[in-house]
Scaffold this motif. Structure first.
Motif, PDB file in Angstrom:
ATOM      1  N   ASP B 338      -9.109   2.589  14.123  1.00 27.13           N
ATOM      2  CA  ASP B 338      -7.673   2.866  13.974  1.00 27.13           C
ATOM      3  C   ASP B 338      -7.300   2.814  12.495  1.00 27.13           C
ATOM      4  O   ASP B 338      -7.895   2.050  11.723  1.00 27.13           O
ATOM      5  CB  ASP B 338      -6.854   1.825  14.759  1.00 27.13           C
ATOM      6  CG  ASP B 338      -5.388   2.214  14.864  1.00 27.13           C
ATOM      7  OD1 ASP B 338      -5.098   3.433  14.863  1.00 27.13           O
ATOM      8  OD2 ASP B 338      -4.535   1.318  14.943  1.00 27.13           O
ATOM      9  N   PHE B 339      -6.362   3.630  12.118  1.00 31.11           N
ATOM     10  CA  PHE B 339      -5.870   3.631  10.743  1.00 31.11           C
ATOM     11  C   PHE B 339      -4.343   3.591  10.755  1.00 31.11           C
ATOM     12  O   PHE B 339      -3.715   4.062  11.699  1.00 31.11           O
ATOM     13  CB  PHE B 339      -6.344   4.880   9.991  1.00 31.11           C
ATOM     14  CG  PHE B 339      -7.838   4.903   9.780  1.00 31.11           C
ATOM     15  CD1 PHE B 339      -8.400   4.235   8.704  1.00 31.11           C
ATOM     16  CD2 PHE B 339      -8.672   5.576  10.665  1.00 31.11           C
ATOM     17  CE1 PHE B 339      -9.780   4.237   8.508  1.00 31.11           C
ATOM     18  CE2 PHE B 339     -10.050   5.578  10.478  1.00 31.11           C
ATOM     19  CZ  PHE B 339     -10.597   4.911   9.395  1.00 31.11           C
ATOM     20  N   ASN B 340      -3.780   3.059   9.701  1.00 28.47           N
ATOM     21  CA  ASN B 340      -2.322   2.952   9.587  1.00 28.47           C
ATOM     22  C   ASN B 340      -1.898   3.461   8.204  1.00 28.47           C
ATOM     23  O   ASN B 340      -1.577   2.666   7.298  1.00 28.47           O
ATOM     24  CB  ASN B 340      -1.906   1.481   9.786  1.00 28.47           C
ATOM     25  CG  ASN B 340      -0.416   1.317   9.943  1.00 28.47           C
ATOM     26  OD1 ASN B 340       0.352   2.185   9.508  1.00 28.47           O
ATOM     27  ND2 ASN B 340       0.011   0.220  10.542  1.00 28.47           N
ATOM     28  N   PRO B 341      -1.920   4.793   8.018  1.00 24.37           N
ATOM     29  CA  PRO B 341      -1.673   5.357   6.678  1.00 24.37           C
ATOM     30  C   PRO B 341      -0.349   4.938   6.050  1.00 24.37           C
ATOM     31  O   PRO B 341      -0.275   4.733   4.841  1.00 24.37           O
ATOM     32  CB  PRO B 341      -1.688   6.873   6.931  1.00 24.37           C
ATOM     33  CG  PRO B 341      -2.445   7.041   8.189  1.00 24.37           C
ATOM     34  CD  PRO B 341      -2.172   5.827   9.016  1.00 24.37           C
ATOM     35  N   SER B 342       0.701   4.791   6.867  1.00 20.58           N
ATOM     36  CA  SER B 342       1.982   4.432   6.235  1.00 20.58           C
ATOM     37  C   SER B 342       1.953   2.993   5.704  1.00 20.58           C
ATOM     38  O   SER B 342       2.593   2.688   4.693  1.00 20.58           O
ATOM     39  CB  SER B 342       3.151   4.665   7.190  1.00 20.58           C
ATOM     40  OG  SER B 342       2.885   4.071   8.416  1.00 20.58           O
ATOM     41  N   LEU B 343       1.199   2.116   6.374  1.00 22.55           N
ATOM     42  CA  LEU B 343       1.035   0.748   5.864  1.00 22.55           C
ATOM     43  C   LEU B 343       0.314   0.788   4.514  1.00 22.55           C
ATOM     44  O   LEU B 343       0.735   0.135   3.553  1.00 22.55           O
ATOM     45  CB  LEU B 343       0.216  -0.087   6.860  1.00 22.55           C
ATOM     46  CG  LEU B 343      -0.133  -1.501   6.400  1.00 22.55           C
ATOM     47  CD1 LEU B 343       1.038  -2.452   6.608  1.00 22.55           C
ATOM     48  CD2 LEU B 343      -1.360  -2.036   7.131  1.00 22.55           C
ATOM     49  N   TYR B 344      -0.770   1.574   4.439  1.00 21.75           N
ATOM     50  CA  TYR B 344      -1.555   1.623   3.197  1.00 21.75           C
ATOM     51  C   TYR B 344      -0.704   2.228   2.068  1.00 21.75           C
ATOM     52  O   TYR B 344      -0.748   1.759   0.936  1.00 21.75           O
ATOM     53  CB  TYR B 344      -2.830   2.453   3.377  1.00 21.75           C
ATOM     54  CG  TYR B 344      -3.633   2.137   4.618  1.00 21.75           C
ATOM     55  CD1 TYR B 344      -3.634   0.852   5.170  1.00 21.75           C
ATOM     56  CD2 TYR B 344      -4.390   3.116   5.255  1.00 21.75           C
ATOM     57  CE1 TYR B 344      -4.356   0.568   6.315  1.00 21.75           C
ATOM     58  CE2 TYR B 344      -5.122   2.835   6.397  1.00 21.75           C
ATOM     59  CZ  TYR B 344      -5.095   1.571   6.928  1.00 21.75           C
ATOM     60  OH  TYR B 344      -5.808   1.292   8.064  1.00 21.75           O
ATOM     61  N   ARG B 346       2.384   2.097   1.716  1.00 22.19           N
ATOM     62  CA  ARG B 346       3.435   1.161   1.325  1.00 22.19           C
ATOM     63  C   ARG B 346       2.919   0.133   0.308  1.00 22.19           C
ATOM     64  O   ARG B 346       3.629  -0.269  -0.602  1.00 22.19           O
ATOM     65  CB  ARG B 346       3.937   0.458   2.587  1.00 22.19           C
ATOM     66  CG  ARG B 346       5.011  -0.560   2.348  1.00 22.19           C
ATOM     67  CD  ARG B 346       5.410  -1.205   3.662  1.00 22.19           C
ATOM     68  NE  ARG B 346       6.601  -1.998   3.473  1.00 22.19           N
ATOM     69  CZ  ARG B 346       7.617  -2.034   4.300  1.00 22.19           C
ATOM     70  NH1 ARG B 346       7.599  -1.297   5.382  1.00 22.19           N
ATOM     71  NH2 ARG B 346       8.648  -2.793   4.063  1.00 22.19           N
ATOM     72  N   TYR B 347       1.666  -0.331   0.500  1.00 25.24           N
ATOM     73  CA  TYR B 347       1.170  -1.436  -0.322  1.00 25.24           C
ATOM     74  C   TYR B 347       0.138  -1.039  -1.382  1.00 25.24           C
ATOM     75  O   TYR B 347       0.145  -1.569  -2.492  1.00 25.24           O
ATOM     76  CB  TYR B 347       0.511  -2.500   0.575  1.00 25.24           C
ATOM     77  CG  TYR B 347       1.498  -3.300   1.387  1.00 25.24           C
ATOM     78  CD1 TYR B 347       2.150  -4.401   0.828  1.00 25.24           C
ATOM     79  CD2 TYR B 347       1.776  -2.968   2.703  1.00 25.24           C
ATOM     80  CE1 TYR B 347       3.054  -5.142   1.571  1.00 25.24           C
ATOM     81  CE2 TYR B 347       2.683  -3.704   3.455  1.00 25.24           C
ATOM     82  CZ  TYR B 347       3.325  -4.794   2.888  1.00 25.24           C
ATOM     83  OH  TYR B 347       4.219  -5.520   3.605  1.00 25.24           O
ATOM     84  N   LEU B 348      -0.807  -0.182  -1.008  1.00 28.16           N
ATOM     85  CA  LEU B 348      -1.980  -0.018  -1.871  1.00 28.16           C
ATOM     86  C   LEU B 348      -1.692   0.617  -3.240  1.00 28.16           C
ATOM     87  O   LEU B 348      -2.363   0.253  -4.219  1.00 28.16           O
ATOM     88  CB  LEU B 348      -3.079   0.746  -1.121  1.00 28.16           C
ATOM     89  CG  LEU B 348      -3.725  -0.076   0.007  1.00 28.16           C
ATOM     90  CD1 LEU B 348      -4.779   0.744   0.751  1.00 28.16           C
ATOM     91  CD2 LEU B 348      -4.366  -1.359  -0.535  1.00 28.16           C
ATOM     92  N   LEU B 351      -0.784  -2.251  -5.433  1.00 24.96           N
ATOM     93  CA  LEU B 351      -1.812  -3.294  -5.473  1.00 24.96           C
ATOM     94  C   LEU B 351      -3.076  -2.818  -6.184  1.00 24.96           C
ATOM     95  O   LEU B 351      -3.728  -3.577  -6.897  1.00 24.96           O
ATOM     96  CB  LEU B 351      -2.155  -3.760  -4.052  1.00 24.96           C
ATOM     97  CG  LEU B 351      -1.029  -4.498  -3.321  1.00 24.96           C
ATOM     98  CD1 LEU B 351      -1.413  -4.766  -1.871  1.00 24.96           C
ATOM     99  CD2 LEU B 351      -0.709  -5.812  -4.025  1.00 24.96           C
ATOM    100  N   TYR B 352      -3.448  -1.566  -5.979  1.00 26.89           N
ATOM    101  CA  TYR B 352      -4.619  -1.019  -6.670  1.00 26.89           C
ATOM    102  C   TYR B 352      -4.287  -0.662  -8.123  1.00 26.89           C
ATOM    103  O   TYR B 352      -5.184  -0.549  -8.947  1.00 26.89           O
ATOM    104  CB  TYR B 352      -5.125   0.241  -5.971  1.00 26.89           C
ATOM    105  CG  TYR B 352      -6.011   0.014  -4.768  1.00 26.89           C
ATOM    106  CD1 TYR B 352      -6.850  -1.085  -4.680  1.00 26.89           C
ATOM    107  CD2 TYR B 352      -6.041   0.943  -3.728  1.00 26.89           C
ATOM    108  CE1 TYR B 352      -7.677  -1.271  -3.586  1.00 26.89           C
ATOM    109  CE2 TYR B 352      -6.873   0.772  -2.625  1.00 26.89           C
ATOM    110  CZ  TYR B 352      -7.676  -0.338  -2.556  1.00 26.89           C
ATOM    111  OH  TYR B 352      -8.499  -0.512  -1.478  1.00 26.89           O
ATOM    112  N   TRP B 355      -3.270   5.266  -7.360  1.00 29.46           N
ATOM    113  CA  TRP B 355      -3.363   5.737  -5.970  1.00 29.46           C
ATOM    114  C   TRP B 355      -3.331   7.241  -5.930  1.00 29.46           C
ATOM    115  O   TRP B 355      -2.482   7.862  -6.486  1.00 29.46           O
ATOM    116  CB  TRP B 355      -2.198   5.148  -5.166  1.00 29.46           C
ATOM    117  CG  TRP B 355      -2.260   5.382  -3.711  1.00 29.46           C
ATOM    118  CD1 TRP B 355      -1.352   6.054  -2.962  1.00 29.46           C
ATOM    119  CD2 TRP B 355      -3.252   4.916  -2.780  1.00 29.46           C
ATOM    120  NE1 TRP B 355      -1.700   6.037  -1.638  1.00 29.46           N
ATOM    121  CE2 TRP B 355      -2.884   5.358  -1.497  1.00 29.46           C
ATOM    122  CE3 TRP B 355      -4.435   4.197  -2.916  1.00 29.46           C
ATOM    123  CZ2 TRP B 355      -3.632   5.102  -0.357  1.00 29.46           C
ATOM    124  CZ3 TRP B 355      -5.176   3.933  -1.792  1.00 29.46           C
ATOM    125  CH2 TRP B 355      -4.773   4.375  -0.523  1.00 29.46           C
TER     126      TRP B 355
END
Lengths: 302, 355
Positions: B338-344, B346-348, B351-352, B355
């Motif tokens: 499973d993947f949650n692109p909108s979560l990633y 929002r944060y990555l 944080l990275y 992007w």
């Protein structure tokens, strides 16, 4: 360093498995939990397993027998009835947190908002107040089939000297979730989960153990040990840390196989900080090599 | 070893002459003879099912490139006789050739405690400087050796990784040779250990997947397997077999060793092949166990291990069959995929930092 100085940086934590708890009434549950916590040396943080609130609701009679496999649909059709169950659960655990003077991380409980049903974990502070909640952000195929929705936030919470994040249920097997918590600064992760079927320690190691090692945080993994919704849950609960600061470099401070009532360990944060200064894994990340590409590929799952 | 000016150039020419391609090819043709009709197990009639071999090499210094070629031949021959169509070698699989430099053992012993700088006659030389000096010679030796071996035996060879000069940089680069002996691709190590940064090694800038007759392959290096992002990106780019050459400078511990490729295979649902360099040399003790790993669901014991050597410090070879059809079936129906692109999203990005 003297033991007095160390005292401030040690925190006792516990994973409660639900095994052996008296659940026939709310009072019986409260009493058996208090005895267990006393016996285990009064940990400052208790983490309950996934689905535990549902098990409690059924055992105490807060809700009549329902078909748990169609839970989201049932909640959408009976929002008031389910709201009452959740209200009972929240009130009871607020009282328990206050009586035990400790932080609580509840198990996953279905929660409805805008006609969507999420799997939510609640957190209480020692005064009994609700600190916040965390919705499971990745779903098991069965959960998708049943109609649950994904949460879209991974907040952090202050718990004594720690910054706590939650990996709810399936999130434990999704490294993106752990990385988001770690890069935000999580020092401790609570992982309430419920893994049905035959016990396989390797399947579990691929989850929280792997997340701990690549993010260098502590974790309290609480796995449900019970029969619920016609399924047997038999996984292992554990308190984990980076290999270098655990006995035998195993990555486990304590672990308890199926049948354990609670798994308890002391977190020595200074040891983790010392490790981070020597071997700062997250500082060695190289996002420029994959950041942009990852986004493109993730977006294909939108 | 401290040589300057014309002496330095003259010695370099001598090394290049010793490691010249024609000499190596003649030698390898001679010892390989005409390989017997291949012994490939199941792979010939089914491109998605093939056998892979992961070599575990004991680090030793070779004064003559022919000794190096003989050693590599021995492992390729062994893998071929086991029926492997893909043979995988470990990280730093050219450091054995530092034996060509006179006095290197003495210098290393003297400087065991230093931080990546070798003091030759009072002059500090960094590892990067040494590699800049002998790198081009070593590059020719390893490329000729593995190209010839791949063509002679008709197998794919991931030759391991090598410290190589690349312009003004020194990189830790792995090489894949196809069954015709052509370079099918290279990959620079993207995540460096603190020691390598001290040595002056530069990070790789991208993660690549290479299309081959065995399917899409990738081969990041050692520390790259510490981070889920490496395997996640490679699997999303299409890789189904990811090879990791390692040379771990630490005492062996089962759990420490488990932290690399094994969890990455479980997270990304790919096959993983680990080749290890072991033994003591130049002041370092290397340990590891070569192995072949798969998602737990595809292993009889449910432990995610298809084959793994028992010894963490002796040479050997792990061999197992990979079934890309079974893997694809699992990937399609895996309950935790499973993947949650909108979560990633929002944060990555923050944080990275990119992007």
């Amino acid at each position: 360093m003297s033991s007095f100085e160390l005292k401030g940086v040690i925190m006792k934590v516990a994973a409660i498995t639900a095994h052996g708890l008296e659940l026939n009434t709310a009072n019986a549950y409260r009493s058996s939990l208090k005895n267990l916590v006393k016996f285990k040396g009064h940990p400052g943080l208790l983490v309950f397993p996934g689905l535990f609130p549902c098990l409690l609701a059924r055992q105490t009679g807060w809700i009549r027998e329902i078909n748990w496999s169609v839970m989201p649909e049932w909640i959408k059709n009976n929002p008031e009835a389910w709201f009452k169950v959740v209200e009972n659960y929240l009130a009871l655990h607020g009282e328990i947190a206050r009586e035990l003077d400790c932080y609580l991380v509840g198990g996953t409980v279905p929660e409805i908002e805008d006609n969507r049903v999420f799997l939510t974990v609640h957190l209480w502070e020692p005064g009994g107040n609700l600190m916040g909640r965390q919705r499971q952000t990745h779903l098991h195929s069965l959960e998708k089939k049943q109609g649950y929705s994904r949460g879209e936030e991974l907040p952090l919470f202050s718990v004594k000297e720690h910054t706590l994040g939650v990996l709810a249920g399936s999130d434990g097997w999704h490294p993106e979730a752990g990385r988001i918590l770690a890069l935000q600064g999580a020092s401790l992760v609570a992982a309430p989960a419920a893994l049905p079927g035959k016990f396989n320690c390797w399947l579990q190691a691929a989850g929280i153990w792997a997340q701990v090692q690549q993010n260098q945080f502590w974790a309290v993994e609480s796995q449900l040990c019970a029969t619920f919704g016609e399924k047997n849950y038999n996984a292992e609960s554990a308190v984990l840390g980076p290999c270098e600061i655990t006995p035998g470099q195993t990555g486990y401070l304590e672990r308890g196989g199926p049948g354990s009532r609670a798994v308890v360990a002391d977190l020595r944060e200074e040891e983790r900080q010392d490790l981070l200064s020597r071997y700062p894994l997250l500082q060695l990340l190289n996002p420029r090599a994959y950041g942009g590409c990852l986004r493109e590929y993730y977006d294909t799952f939108s | 070893m401290a040589v300057d000016g014309w002496e330095k150039n003259l010695y370099k020419k001598y090394l290049a002459w010793k490691g010249r391609s024609s000499r190596l090819e003649r030698f390898l043709n001679g010892i390989a003879g005409k390989p017997a009709a291949n012994n490939f197990s199941r792979g010939n009639d089914s491109p998605g099912v093939f056998r892979v071999a992961a070599a575990q090499l004991e680090m030793k210094l070779f004064k003559d490139p022919l000794e190096y070629a003989r050693e590599m031949h021995q492992f390729v021959c062994r893998g071929f006789n086991e029926g492997a169509r893909l043979i995988v070698f470990p990280e730093n699989n050219n450091l054995q050739l530092l034996g060509m430099l006179p006095g290197v053992e003495k210098i290393a012993k003297k400087n065991r405690e230093s931080s990546g700088a070798w003091d030759a006659s009072g002059t500090e030389i960094t590892v990067a400087e040494v590699i800049h000096y002998v790198g081009p010679v070593m590059q020719n030796i390893v490329e000729t050796t593995f190209s010839r071996l791949a063509a002679l035996y008709g197998v794919h060879i991931m030759a391991g990784s090598f410290l190589f000069p690349d312009g003004s940089r020194v990189v830790n680069r792995s090489f894949l040779f196809d069954s015709r002996g052509e370079v099918a691709g290279t990959q620079d190590k993207v995540h460096l250990m603190p020691l390598e940064e001290e040595w002056g090694i530069s990070r790789g800038r991208e993660l690549k997947v290479f299309s081959t007759s065995l399917g899409p392959l990738a081969f990041p290096v050692c520390m790259d397997a510490t981070y889920f992002e490496t395997f996640r990106l490679l699997e999303l780019k299409g890789a189904r077999v990811i090879m990791i050459p390692v040379a771990n400078p630490e005492a062996y511990n089962y759990w420490l060793a488990l932290r690399g490729i094994w969890p990455r295979v479980q997270e990304s649902l790919v096959y993983g092949v680990k080749s290890a360099m072991v033994g003591s040399l130049l002041g370092f003790t290397l340990t590891g166990k070569a192995g072949i790993f798969s998602p737990v669901e595809l292993t009889p014991e449910g432990d995610g291990v298809l084959a793994e050597l028992k010894s963490p410090d002796r040479e050997g070879m792990a061999v197992a069959d990979l079934d890309l059809y079974a893997l694809e079936e699992l990937r399609e129906h895996h309950p935790r995929r499973d993947f949650n692109p909108s979560l990633y999203a929002r944060y990555l990005p923050s944080l990275y930092g990119c992007w």
